[in-house]
Design a protein around this motif. Structure first.
Motif, PDB file in Angstrom:
ATOM      1  N   PHE A 198      32.566 131.376 -31.433  1.00  0.00           N
ATOM      2  CA  PHE A 198      33.623 130.995 -30.498  1.00  0.00           C
ATOM      3  C   PHE A 198      33.259 129.738 -29.712  1.00  0.00           C
ATOM      4  N   GLN A 199      31.994 129.577 -29.360  1.00  0.00           N
ATOM      5  CA  GLN A 199      31.604 128.435 -28.536  1.00  0.00           C
ATOM      6  C   GLN A 199      31.744 127.099 -29.255  1.00  0.00           C
ATOM      7  N   LYS A 205      41.175 125.133 -26.252  1.00  0.00           N
ATOM      8  CA  LYS A 205      41.576 126.404 -26.860  1.00  0.00           C
ATOM      9  C   LYS A 205      40.708 127.550 -26.342  1.00  0.00           C
ATOM     10  N   LYS A 206      39.441 127.249 -26.084  1.00  0.00           N
ATOM     11  CA  LYS A 206      38.554 128.260 -25.499  1.00  0.00           C
ATOM     12  C   LYS A 206      39.077 128.699 -24.135  1.00  0.00           C
ATOM     13  N   PHE A 226      31.866 138.715 -22.836  1.00  0.00           N
ATOM     14  CA  PHE A 226      31.731 138.037 -24.119  1.00  0.00           C
ATOM     15  C   PHE A 226      30.279 138.196 -24.584  1.00  0.00           C
ATOM     16  N   THR A 227      30.102 138.389 -25.884  1.00  0.00           N
ATOM     17  CA  THR A 227      28.743 138.632 -26.359  1.00  0.00           C
ATOM     18  C   THR A 227      28.542 138.147 -27.788  1.00  0.00           C
ATOM     19  N   SER A 228      27.293 138.148 -28.204  1.00  0.00           N
ATOM     20  CA  SER A 228      26.909 137.816 -29.575  1.00  0.00           C
ATOM     21  C   SER A 228      25.648 138.591 -29.903  1.00  0.00           C
ATOM     22  N   ASP A 258      33.208 131.269 -15.643  1.00  0.00           N
ATOM     23  CA  ASP A 258      33.246 129.943 -16.245  1.00  0.00           C
ATOM     24  C   ASP A 258      33.599 130.033 -17.729  1.00  0.00           C
ATOM     25  N   SER A 259      34.723 129.420 -18.128  1.00  0.00           N
ATOM     26  CA  SER A 259      35.157 129.485 -19.525  1.00  0.00           C
ATOM     27  C   SER A 259      34.232 128.713 -20.450  1.00  0.00           C
ATOM     28  N   ALA A 260      33.350 127.887 -19.887  1.00  0.00           N
ATOM     29  CA  ALA A 260      32.387 127.158 -20.712  1.00  0.00           C
ATOM     30  C   ALA A 260      31.156 128.011 -21.004  1.00  0.00           C
ATOM     31  N   LYS A 261      31.116 129.192 -20.413  1.00  0.00           N
ATOM     32  CA  LYS A 261      29.995 130.109 -20.608  1.00  0.00           C
ATOM     33  C   LYS A 261      30.541 131.482 -20.989  1.00  0.00           C
TER      34      LYS A 261
END
Length: 359
Positions: A198-199, A205-206, A226-228, A258-261
């Motif tokens: 996703f990143q 779009k994120k 959110f995870t991986s 933060d949508s960047a994280k």
């Protein structure tokens, strides 16, 4: 009654469910009753549910494709020489195709100690909304049905152990936007999986995905993370949220908007004012006809990420074509029977034509 080695996993699971007395630790005649909870994991097809579950249970084994509905359990001791609490863990495979099976883990006996985990594949944003909508609708309908069944059973246990209305889940009076949201009937955790993929997505779009899931989670009074499975740090935080539902442990104090994280938002930490309006890029929100806030967010989201074509979903809903169910002998017999059926249809058609001519 002691279990024998001949008992199947399903028999053990049924016995565990039938013997459950409560969803939390209690004192019964001076003896501590073991806490038992039920966690039901649903979500995207091949979205990583099994991998996440195994990591949360610290099981070092290779994940296998989930066939329909699978059961396992986890145990955790409260202290030295203390009894172990039990978590009954159910996982539904096949995405939305097998959603009718929710009636098995969501039953009158489990309703009081039930929580739901919805796993959404962040790498497939076009299927995300439809999966979320259909899975939560199926689960909510069954929760309400199970509650009604428990109330109608007429047993003292059904009245005392499930004396709450799932449609009116109790929230603190100071819960953000309490009068504007519709809490999911049981505790809900939304996990956005495959964050490593996703990143790499376009930043704008994120933001749409992140902001939309923040709204959905807040609307249902759910936690969101959110995870991986490729990141031990992210899995560690995910494990805390899982253990909170499975064993009642503290879910930690980590929070990230933060949508960047990777997002980490415990239920009650967000608000509509913080989330803001739907991310309508080049879209006039005023021109959209929506029945309610959820419908408005759906329309905006699907403008950016159109839902997958129905033909694509139909192909996924044909289990005989799914490679994970391959059985050479069965497939060969099916092929033979298909040929016999086609021949029968041709012969039958000829017979009917002959009858018409004679008439």
């Amino acid at each position: 009654m002691p279990k024998t080695s001949t008992d199947t996993l399903w028999e053990l699971a049924v016995a565990e469910l039938q013997s459950r007395e409560s969803g939390g630790a209690e004192e019964d005649g001076g003896e501590t009753v073991v806490s038992e909870r039920t966690v039901f994991m649903i979500g995207s097809k091949a979205g990583g549910k099994t991998s996440i579950l195994l990591r949360c249970l610290d099981r070092d084994e290779a994940p296998k494709p989930t066939l329909a509905l699978e059961y396992t359990f986890g145990r955790r001791a409260r202290g030295h020489n203390a009894p172990k609490d039990i978590a009954h863990l159910w996982e539904l495979g096949g995405g939305t195709f097998l959603s009718d099976l929710v009636q098995i883990p969501i039953n009158p006996l489990a309703i009081r100690s039930l929580s739901v985990i919805l796993v959404l594949d962040l790498s497939k944003p076009n299927a995300l909304w439809s999966t979320m909508e259909r899975m939560l609708q199926a689960a909510q309908t069954q929760v309400e049905k199970a509650y009604s069944q428990a109330q109608q059973a007429g047993k003292p246990q059904a009245r005392t152990k499930t004396s709450f209305h799932p449609a009116m889940r109790n929230l603190p009076k100071d819960y953000p936007d309490r009068e504007l949201i519709t809490p999911f009937p049981v505790p809900l955790l939304i996990i956005g999986s495959k964050y490593d993929m996703f990143q790499e997505m376009d930043p704008e779009k994120k933001k749409v995905v992140s902001k939309t899931l923040r709204f959905v989670a807040h609307y249902y009074a759910a936690s969101l993370i959110f995870t991986s499975i490729k990141s031990e740090n992210m899995m560690s935080k995910t494990r805390s949220f899982f253990s909170h539902l499975a064993f009642g442990l503290d879910r930690g104090k980590s929070v990230s908007f933060d949508s960047a994280k990777p997002l980490i938002i415990p239920a009650g930490s967000d608000s509509l004012s913080q989330i803001g309006s739907p991310p309508a890029t080049n879209v006039d929100i005023g021109s959209l006809h929506a029945r309610n806030p959820m419908d408005l967010w759906k329309k905006v989201y699907e403008i950016v990420f159109p839902t997958e074509s129905s033909s694509e979903r139909k192909e996924l809903m044909e289990p005989a074509k799914d490679p994970q169910y391959n059985e050479p002998h069965v497939d060969a017999m099916r092929s033979q029977k298909d040929q016999e059926l086609e021949q029968y249809k041709k012969n039958a058609a000829k017979s009917w034509k002959g009858l018409e001519l004679e008439a």
